[in-house]
Design a protein around this motif. Structure first.
Motif, mmCIF file in Angstrom:
data_model
loop_
_atom_site.group_PDB
_atom_site.id
_atom_site.type_symbol
_atom_site.label_atom_id
_atom_site.label_comp_id
_atom_site.label_asym_id
_atom_site.label_seq_id
_atom_site.Cartn_x
_atom_site.Cartn_y
_atom_site.Cartn_z
ATOM 1 N N ARG A 217 58.085 12.562 8.957
ATOM 2 C CA ARG A 217 59.370 13.248 8.747
ATOM 3 C C ARG A 217 60.265 12.980 9.767
ATOM 4 O O ARG A 217 61.354 12.813 9.616
ATOM 5 C CB ARG A 217 59.132 14.643 8.488
ATOM 6 N N ARG A 218 59.741 12.552 10.887
ATOM 7 C CA ARG A 218 60.700 12.353 12.029
ATOM 8 C C ARG A 218 61.190 11.050 12.207
ATOM 9 O O ARG A 218 62.485 10.781 12.927
ATOM 10 C CB ARG A 218 59.940 12.816 13.405
ATOM 11 N N TYR A 219 60.144 10.195 11.861
ATOM 12 C CA TYR A 219 60.498 8.600 11.926
ATOM 13 C C TYR A 219 60.353 7.949 10.537
ATOM 14 O O TYR A 219 59.790 8.450 9.689
ATOM 15 C CB TYR A 219 59.598 7.981 12.802
ATOM 16 N N GLN A 220 61.132 6.599 10.539
ATOM 17 C CA GLN A 220 60.616 5.812 9.420
ATOM 18 C C GLN A 220 59.316 5.146 10.076
ATOM 19 O O GLN A 220 59.453 4.166 10.947
ATOM 20 C CB GLN A 220 61.902 4.808 9.297
ATOM 21 N N THR A 221 58.335 5.292 9.336
ATOM 22 C CA THR A 221 57.059 4.606 9.632
ATOM 23 C C THR A 221 56.294 3.551 8.780
ATOM 24 O O THR A 221 56.955 3.645 7.411
ATOM 25 C CB THR A 221 55.977 5.690 9.603
ATOM 26 N N SER A 283 56.411 -0.039 2.512
ATOM 27 C CA SER A 283 56.399 0.525 3.855
ATOM 28 C C SER A 283 54.851 -0.235 4.629
ATOM 29 O O SER A 283 54.760 0.185 5.746
ATOM 30 C CB SER A 283 56.289 2.156 4.234
ATOM 31 N N ARG A 284 54.431 -0.958 4.025
ATOM 32 C CA ARG A 284 52.855 -1.677 4.459
ATOM 33 C C ARG A 284 53.023 -3.019 4.240
ATOM 34 O O ARG A 284 53.350 -3.401 3.193
ATOM 35 C CB ARG A 284 51.893 -0.741 3.936
ATOM 36 N N LEU A 285 52.691 -3.519 5.381
ATOM 37 C CA LEU A 285 52.507 -5.099 5.169
ATOM 38 C C LEU A 285 50.893 -5.613 5.326
ATOM 39 O O LEU A 285 50.498 -5.253 6.274
ATOM 40 C CB LEU A 285 53.300 -6.057 6.208
ATOM 41 N N VAL A 286 50.334 -6.445 4.581
ATOM 42 C CA VAL A 286 49.134 -6.986 4.996
ATOM 43 C C VAL A 286 49.419 -8.505 5.038
ATOM 44 O O VAL A 286 49.815 -9.081 3.958
ATOM 45 C CB VAL A 286 48.101 -6.685 4.072
ATOM 46 N N VAL A 287 48.952 -9.161 5.967
ATOM 47 C CA VAL A 287 48.997 -10.705 6.090
ATOM 48 C C VAL A 287 47.744 -11.185 6.591
ATOM 49 O O VAL A 287 47.053 -10.723 7.535
ATOM 50 C CB VAL A 287 50.184 -11.056 6.987
ATOM 51 N N VAL A 298 59.580 -12.088 6.556
ATOM 52 C CA VAL A 298 60.945 -12.428 5.845
ATOM 53 C C VAL A 298 60.607 -11.825 4.282
ATOM 54 O O VAL A 298 61.327 -11.158 3.735
ATOM 55 C CB VAL A 298 61.217 -13.771 5.647
ATOM 56 N N ARG A 299 59.351 -12.185 3.723
ATOM 57 C CA ARG A 299 59.129 -11.536 2.359
ATOM 58 C C ARG A 299 59.411 -9.863 2.370
ATOM 59 O O ARG A 299 59.668 -9.414 1.365
ATOM 60 C CB ARG A 299 58.040 -11.948 1.757
ATOM 61 N N PHE A 300 58.659 -9.494 3.219
ATOM 62 C CA PHE A 300 58.783 -7.840 3.409
ATOM 63 C C PHE A 300 59.870 -7.205 3.761
ATOM 64 O O PHE A 300 60.353 -6.476 2.872
ATOM 65 C CB PHE A 300 57.784 -7.426 5.036
ATOM 66 N N PHE A 301 60.949 -7.798 4.431
ATOM 67 C CA PHE A 301 62.271 -7.544 4.445
ATOM 68 C C PHE A 301 63.142 -7.697 3.120
ATOM 69 O O PHE A 301 63.718 -6.651 2.667
ATOM 70 C CB PHE A 301 63.009 -7.987 5.616
ATOM 71 N N HIS A 302 62.839 -8.788 2.614
ATOM 72 C CA HIS A 302 63.374 -8.934 1.001
ATOM 73 C C HIS A 302 62.899 -7.850 0.301
ATOM 74 O O HIS A 302 63.830 -7.772 -0.627
ATOM 75 C CB HIS A 302 63.023 -10.353 0.745
ATOM 76 N N ALA A 303 61.662 -7.604 0.027
ATOM 77 C CA ALA A 303 61.089 -6.589 -0.884
ATOM 78 C C ALA A 303 61.657 -5.409 -0.716
ATOM 79 O O ALA A 303 62.131 -4.590 -1.436
ATOM 80 C CB ALA A 303 59.747 -6.747 -0.711
ATOM 81 N N ARG A 304 61.688 -4.989 0.792
ATOM 82 C CA ARG A 304 62.381 -3.738 1.028
ATOM 83 C C ARG A 304 63.794 -3.562 0.601
ATOM 84 O O ARG A 304 64.345 -2.459 0.201
ATOM 85 C CB ARG A 304 62.457 -3.362 2.660
ATOM 86 N N MET A 305 64.633 -4.576 0.741
ATOM 87 C CA MET A 305 66.012 -4.580 0.384
ATOM 88 C C MET A 305 66.125 -4.637 -1.184
ATOM 89 O O MET A 305 66.964 -3.723 -1.666
ATOM 90 C CB MET A 305 66.862 -6.022 0.781
ATOM 91 N N ALA A 306 65.214 -5.393 -1.950
ATOM 92 C CA ALA A 306 65.411 -5.486 -3.239
ATOM 93 C C ALA A 306 64.725 -3.882 -3.753
ATOM 94 O O ALA A 306 65.427 -3.394 -4.841
ATOM 95 C CB ALA A 306 64.082 -6.486 -3.943
ATOM 96 N N ALA A 307 64.090 -3.204 -3.026
ATOM 97 C CA ALA A 307 63.702 -1.762 -3.617
ATOM 98 C C ALA A 307 64.842 -0.918 -3.444
ATOM 99 O O ALA A 307 65.033 0.284 -4.203
ATOM 100 C CB ALA A 307 62.499 -1.328 -3.078
ATOM 101 N N ARG A 308 65.748 -1.175 -2.318
ATOM 102 C CA ARG A 308 66.621 -0.204 -2.190
ATOM 103 C C ARG A 308 67.961 -0.433 -2.966
ATOM 104 O O ARG A 308 69.056 0.123 -3.044
ATOM 105 C CB ARG A 308 67.113 -0.172 -0.579
#
Length: 308
Positions: A217-221, A283-287, A298-308
């Motif tokens: 609740r306090r942070y973006q985790t 909010s989770r990444l497995v590589v 890069v794919r993680f950030f693209h996916a977060r942006m697409a979700a928003r």
């Protein structure tokens, strides 16, 4: 065979030695990060992290179309009509990298151990923060204790913080069964509200830490995990002996149905525990250790942006 993590082959107990100083390695990573930010990510790194990281401004009347999550129910009940909290966007991002340096990270069936791959991933994240002029801090916890570097701003201080993280001595394999205690309460005092907290680790099956719901609740985790190919599928072929650091003994892998079933149960339990900690898919990444970590980010950030 008990449902334990995949065993470590004798020639992969210790990580592959680094061939350059931490600063030299980070400078190589920095070049790749700058190229990614300028040519691929653009503003998506900051937008992907921004989310609802906002600062309270004032209470105003609720109007049609406003986010109902912002309604101030106390004021609404007192005045008899809906009011909401108004927020202003914070001008800077504080990024905290939390590395859970468990001995199991020294597992590596190939040329690179999981620990080395995870350190590289942590370094890439910290350098992304440096390039984007964020405040970056890091916490490294192992069975022997922890080291905290509070958030700093600027390329030089962040590079030195990342170099200190790279220089941390790997915990002894003999401590494989010892728990890693992450001082979340200490972190809460060092990081302001709405900071970005990225937890990097092995994420063995276990309950969520005490106070985890408050941290969320306090942070973006976010949670980042590195997998070895053996963790996805046990190697096929002739039986061979390997060292299991969890039990401290040699085991023989025979590629039997029972071994494959035990491995599948362990893998499912770990994935379930990881999803429970970070329910949001974005909010989770497995590589994998056999994959390019920067491409995965890069794919993680693209996916977060697409979700928003």
């Amino acid at each position: 065979m008990p449902a334990i993590p995949p065993p470590i082959p004798p020639n992969a107990v210790a990580p592959v030695p680094l061939t350059a100083s931490p600063i030299a390695l980070l400078r190589k990573l920095e070049w790749r990060v700058r190229h990614a930010v300028e040519n691929v990510l653009s503003g998506e790194y900051r937008s992907a992290f921004r989310g609802r990281g906002m600062e309270f401004d004032q209470v105003v009347k609720y109007e049609f179309g406003d986010d109902i999550r912002d309604i101030d129910w106390n004021v609404t009940a007192r005045l008899g009509e809906p009011y909401r909290k108004k927020f202003v966007e914070e001008r800077e991002v504080t990024l905290i990298v939390v590395l859970e340096d468990a001995p199991s990270l020294q597992f590596g069936s190939g040329a690179q151990s999981k620990r080395e791959a995870l350190l590289e991933l942590a370094g890439l994240v910290m350098l992304l923060g440096a390039v984007n002029r964020d405040r970056v801090g890091c916490l490294c916890a192992s069975p022997g204790g922890y080291a905290l570097r509070e958030p700093v701003r600027g390329r030089g201080p962040i590079m030195h913080a990342a170099a200190a993280l790279f220089s941390q001595t790997a915990p002894p394999i003999a401590q494989a069964a010892a728990p890693v205690e992450i001082p979340w309460q200490l972190l809460a005092r060092a990081a302001p509200r709405h900071s970005i907290v990225i937890w990097l680790g092995d994420f063995a099956p276990r309950p969520a830490p005490d106070g985890w719901s408050l941290i969320q609740r306090r942070y973006q985790t976010m949670g980042f995990r590195v997998d070895d190919p053996w963790e996805r599928a046990l190697p096929a072929g002739e039986p061979f002996a390997a060292y299991d650091p969890v039990t401290g003994r040699l085991v023989t892998l025979e590629n039997s149905a029972a071994e494959r079933a035990a491995h599948a149960r362990w893998r499912a339990a770990r994935d379930d525990a990881f999803r429970n900690l970070f329910p949001d898919t974005h909010s989770r990444l497995v590589v994998g250790t056999d994959q390019n970590r920067l491409d995965a980010l890069v794919r993680f950030f693209h996916a977060r942006m697409a979700a928003r």
